[in-house]
Design a protein around this motif. Structure first.
Motif, mmCIF file in Angstrom:
data_model
loop_
_atom_site.group_PDB
_atom_site.id
_atom_site.type_symbol
_atom_site.label_atom_id
_atom_site.label_comp_id
_atom_site.label_asym_id
_atom_site.label_seq_id
_atom_site.Cartn_x
_atom_site.Cartn_y
_atom_site.Cartn_z
ATOM 1 N N ARG A 1 15.885 -23.629 -15.789
ATOM 2 C CA ARG A 1 15.981 -22.676 -14.682
ATOM 3 C C ARG A 1 14.581 -22.178 -14.358
ATOM 4 O O ARG A 1 13.842 -21.753 -15.247
ATOM 5 N N SER A 2 14.239 -22.203 -13.063
ATOM 6 C CA SER A 2 12.955 -21.676 -12.601
ATOM 7 C C SER A 2 13.235 -20.704 -11.468
ATOM 8 O O SER A 2 13.950 -21.050 -10.520
ATOM 9 N N ARG A 3 12.678 -19.509 -11.553
ATOM 10 C CA ARG A 3 12.943 -18.488 -10.540
ATOM 11 C C ARG A 3 11.660 -17.784 -10.122
ATOM 12 O O ARG A 3 10.703 -17.678 -10.900
ATOM 13 N N LEU A 4 11.685 -17.280 -8.901
ATOM 14 C CA LEU A 4 10.637 -16.415 -8.382
ATOM 15 C C LEU A 4 11.320 -15.199 -7.773
ATOM 16 O O LEU A 4 12.141 -15.326 -6.873
ATOM 17 N N TYR A 5 10.985 -14.002 -8.293
ATOM 18 C CA TYR A 5 11.591 -12.756 -7.836
ATOM 19 C C TYR A 5 10.587 -11.965 -6.996
ATOM 20 O O TYR A 5 9.462 -11.729 -7.445
ATOM 21 N N LEU A 6 10.995 -11.548 -5.823
ATOM 22 C CA LEU A 6 10.184 -10.684 -4.970
ATOM 23 C C LEU A 6 10.947 -9.379 -4.783
ATOM 24 O O LEU A 6 12.028 -9.354 -4.184
ATOM 25 N N ASP A 7 10.392 -8.275 -5.312
ATOM 26 C CA ASP A 7 11.049 -6.970 -5.248
ATOM 27 C C ASP A 7 10.195 -5.967 -4.487
ATOM 28 O O ASP A 7 8.970 -5.909 -4.671
ATOM 29 N N TYR A 8 10.857 -5.182 -3.660
ATOM 30 C CA TYR A 8 10.193 -4.164 -2.850
ATOM 31 C C TYR A 8 10.994 -2.877 -2.962
ATOM 32 O O TYR A 8 12.235 -2.897 -2.938
ATOM 33 N N VAL B 1 0.833 -1.200 0.000
ATOM 34 C CA VAL B 1 0.000 0.000 0.000
ATOM 35 C C VAL B 1 0.865 1.246 0.000
ATOM 36 O O VAL B 1 0.527 2.269 -0.571
ATOM 37 N N ARG B 2 2.024 1.157 0.636
ATOM 38 C CA ARG B 2 2.891 2.324 0.781
ATOM 39 C C ARG B 2 4.143 2.251 -0.075
ATOM 40 O O ARG B 2 4.970 3.146 -0.023
ATOM 41 N N ALA B 3 4.318 1.199 -0.827
ATOM 42 C CA ALA B 3 5.543 1.023 -1.601
ATOM 43 C C ALA B 3 5.251 0.247 -2.875
ATOM 44 O O ALA B 3 4.131 -0.213 -3.090
ATOM 45 N N GLN B 4 6.253 0.142 -3.704
ATOM 46 C CA GLN B 4 6.128 -0.613 -4.939
ATOM 47 C C GLN B 4 6.566 -2.051 -4.699
ATOM 48 O O GLN B 4 7.709 -2.310 -4.333
ATOM 49 N N VAL B 5 5.658 -2.975 -4.872
ATOM 50 C CA VAL B 5 5.954 -4.393 -4.705
ATOM 51 C C VAL B 5 5.718 -5.095 -6.039
ATOM 52 O O VAL B 5 4.668 -4.913 -6.659
ATOM 53 N N THR B 6 6.695 -5.873 -6.471
ATOM 54 C CA THR B 6 6.575 -6.583 -7.739
ATOM 55 C C THR B 6 6.967 -8.039 -7.530
ATOM 56 O O THR B 6 7.985 -8.326 -6.891
ATOM 57 N N VAL C 1 14.521 -10.634 -3.066
ATOM 58 C CA VAL C 1 14.756 -12.033 -2.740
ATOM 59 C C VAL C 1 14.356 -12.839 -3.969
ATOM 60 O O VAL C 1 13.240 -12.694 -4.464
ATOM 61 N N ALA C 2 15.280 -13.655 -4.469
ATOM 62 C CA ALA C 2 15.017 -14.458 -5.660
ATOM 63 C C ALA C 2 15.293 -15.924 -5.343
ATOM 64 O O ALA C 2 16.409 -16.278 -4.939
ATOM 65 N N PHE C 3 14.273 -16.755 -5.509
ATOM 66 C CA PHE C 3 14.415 -18.191 -5.304
ATOM 67 C C PHE C 3 14.686 -18.849 -6.660
ATOM 68 O O PHE C 3 14.133 -18.437 -7.687
ATOM 69 N N GLN C 4 15.507 -19.887 -6.645
ATOM 70 C CA GLN C 4 15.945 -20.493 -7.898
ATOM 71 C C GLN C 4 15.990 -22.007 -7.793
ATOM 72 O O GLN C 4 16.386 -22.558 -6.761
ATOM 73 N N ASP C 5 15.592 -22.665 -8.874
ATOM 74 C CA ASP C 5 15.697 -24.120 -8.974
ATOM 75 C C ASP C 5 16.338 -24.452 -10.315
ATOM 76 O O ASP C 5 15.905 -23.953 -11.360
ATOM 77 N N ILE C 6 17.386 -25.278 -10.278
ATOM 78 C CA ILE C 6 18.082 -25.698 -11.496
ATOM 79 C C ILE C 6 18.037 -27.212 -11.562
ATOM 80 O O ILE C 6 18.400 -27.889 -10.599
ATOM 81 N N ARG C 7 17.600 -27.760 -12.690
ATOM 82 C CA ARG C 7 17.566 -29.206 -12.821
ATOM 83 C C ARG C 7 17.621 -29.621 -14.293
ATOM 84 O O ARG C 7 17.253 -28.849 -15.189
ATOM 85 N N VAL C 8 18.129 -30.813 -14.509
ATOM 86 C CA VAL C 8 18.097 -31.440 -15.828
ATOM 87 C C VAL C 8 16.852 -32.301 -15.894
ATOM 88 O O VAL C 8 16.570 -33.067 -14.956
#
Length: 421
Positions: free
Chosen positions: A56-63, A19-24, A72-79
């Protein structure tokens, strides 16, 4: 289940503070299928090509607000297929890719701390290595001053591992010994960039400390200059790096120098350039290190896409002189990039009988087609081929007469899942 609970709580918290900031919140899924038959080094007829898909699979949380930013970026790497269809446990392929916070004392001055990408200029010495599915990250503290056309960054890092458990970790013989192979124990650097008319100039001073086997630390310094300038219809760009100091208690004296010119034509831009990376002569019996190492760069972007040089252990201390021509064409609603590299040794190398090898190592052709699809999806299709010489075969082994090629395709999904108003 715990991971899901933690992520849910984090989403709720971000929604409240949004509400008070930019969250993506953004995500990325990037599978890449490769056929390797002479990738990184020469193959021969007795070896089968490698064929696989790595994702590569990632989830980015930006504030961000007026005072702070964090990611904070979560990452998963697999063949594909390496984990069975029915399994009860993972094997450590999911981890945090980035986790940093940045505090702004003023609009111009800030401090940034945590696990982060450090990338500058053409990424020759410091780059994010995002071509690799895992990327390259540093645990570091940065002080940043950016105002107008000038930028000054100061970076610091001190690495430690957990060989000695608490409480001995704090005070014990050898507690300060850093045993993570291939990484620095400490670094300090300063990077300055100044935008000029139709170009820019950057200066870098980087001091890295490496743990020696005898528990001492060797310090190697890298000094760099990167510049670009547009003169009429020609854009000139160049870089120069010099390394000195010590590595494993051996004296270092090495250099990298490159220059290129890009000319716009009615059909396509043409870039012609040359880069010299010093090596160590075969008949040099000293312990001096004369082979330049682009330690933390995005090396895949330089010296050909087949990664024969400075990606992993390839090339040893041979060095390289790379003469290249690059261009790009609009094709089928996308862009076709075409690169040709002529590789020569960056040092004098000898054959088994003691005679000097010819400097020409081979010619590489790289073709990459890129097309942007609907929804921001990007599709890539690439093919590269190495035409090796007797010198390359003598240095690397393998069979220069065999087909040396690499083909790949990659699709990147990177949607924005949530953004606050």
């Amino acid at each position: 289940m715990k991971k899901f609970t933690y992520l849910t709580a984090l989403f709720l918290a971000l929604g409240y503070y949004g509400v008070r900031a930019q969250v993506t919140v953004t995500a990325e899924v990037r599978p890449r299928t490769e056929l390797r038959n002479g990738f990184k080094t020469l193959t021969d007829e007795a070896k089968d090509p490698a064929f696989f898909t790595e994702q590569r699979s990632r989830l980015y949380l930006d504030y961000a607000d007026s005072t702070i930013k964090f990611r904070v970026a979560f990452q998963d790497i697999r063949v594909w297929g390496e984990t069975s269809q029915i399994f009860k446990e993972e094997y450590g392929k999911t981890f945090i890719s980035e986790a940093w916070g940045q505090y702004y004392f003023t609009n111009a001055f800030s401090v940034k701390a945590g696990r982060q990408i450090i990338s500058y200029d053409n990424q020759r010495f410091l780059g994010g290595l995002e071509w690799a599915q895992q990327g390259r990250r540093h645990d570091a503290l940065l002080f940043l001053y950016e105002k107008g056309k000038s930028k000054l960054h100061l970076g610091f890092a001190y690495n430690q591992d957990d060989d000695v458990p608490e409480p001995g970790f704090l005070q014990a013989p050898g507690a300060g010994y850093y045993s993570v192979s291939g990484s620095y124990k400490t670094f300090q650097y300063a990077w300055f960039n100044k935008a000029i008319t139709d170009g820019s100039v950057s200066l870098l001073a980087f001091n890295a400390g490496y743990q020696n086997a005898d528990t001492t630390v060797s310090y190697k310094q890298t000094f760099g200059f990167v510049g670009s300038k547009k003169l009429g219809g020609v854009k000139l760009a160049g870089d120069f790096y010099y390394q000195t100091g010590e590595l494993n208690n051996n004296k270092v004296s090495a250099l990298l120098a490159g220059i290129n010119a890009t000319v716009e034509t009615p059909v396509t831009p043409l870039t012609l350039g040359v880069e010299y990376v010093s090596g160590k002569d075969d008949d040099d019996t000293s312990t001096d290190v004369t082979a330049f190492s682009p330690d933390f760069g995005t090396n895949h972007a330089h010296n050909g896409f087949m990664d024969y040089f400075y990606v992993g252990p390839a090339n040893g201390s041979v060095g390289v002189t790379d003469i290249y021509l690059k261009t790009s064409f609009k094709v089928a609603g996308g862009a076709l990039n075409a690169h040709v590299h002529e590789f020569l040794t960056g040092s004098t190398q000898l054959a088994e009988d003691g005679t000097e090898l010819d400097k020409a190592m081979g010619t590489e052709v790289d073709l990459v087609f890129t097309k942007k699809l609907k929804g921001g999806v990007v599709w890539n299709l690439g093919y590269s081929q190495m035409f090796a010489t007797d010198t390359m075969e003598a240095l690397r082994g393998g069979d220069k007469g065999a087909l040396q090629c690499w083909a790949w395709t990659m699709i990147t999904f990177k949607p924005t899942l949530f953004t606050s108003k």
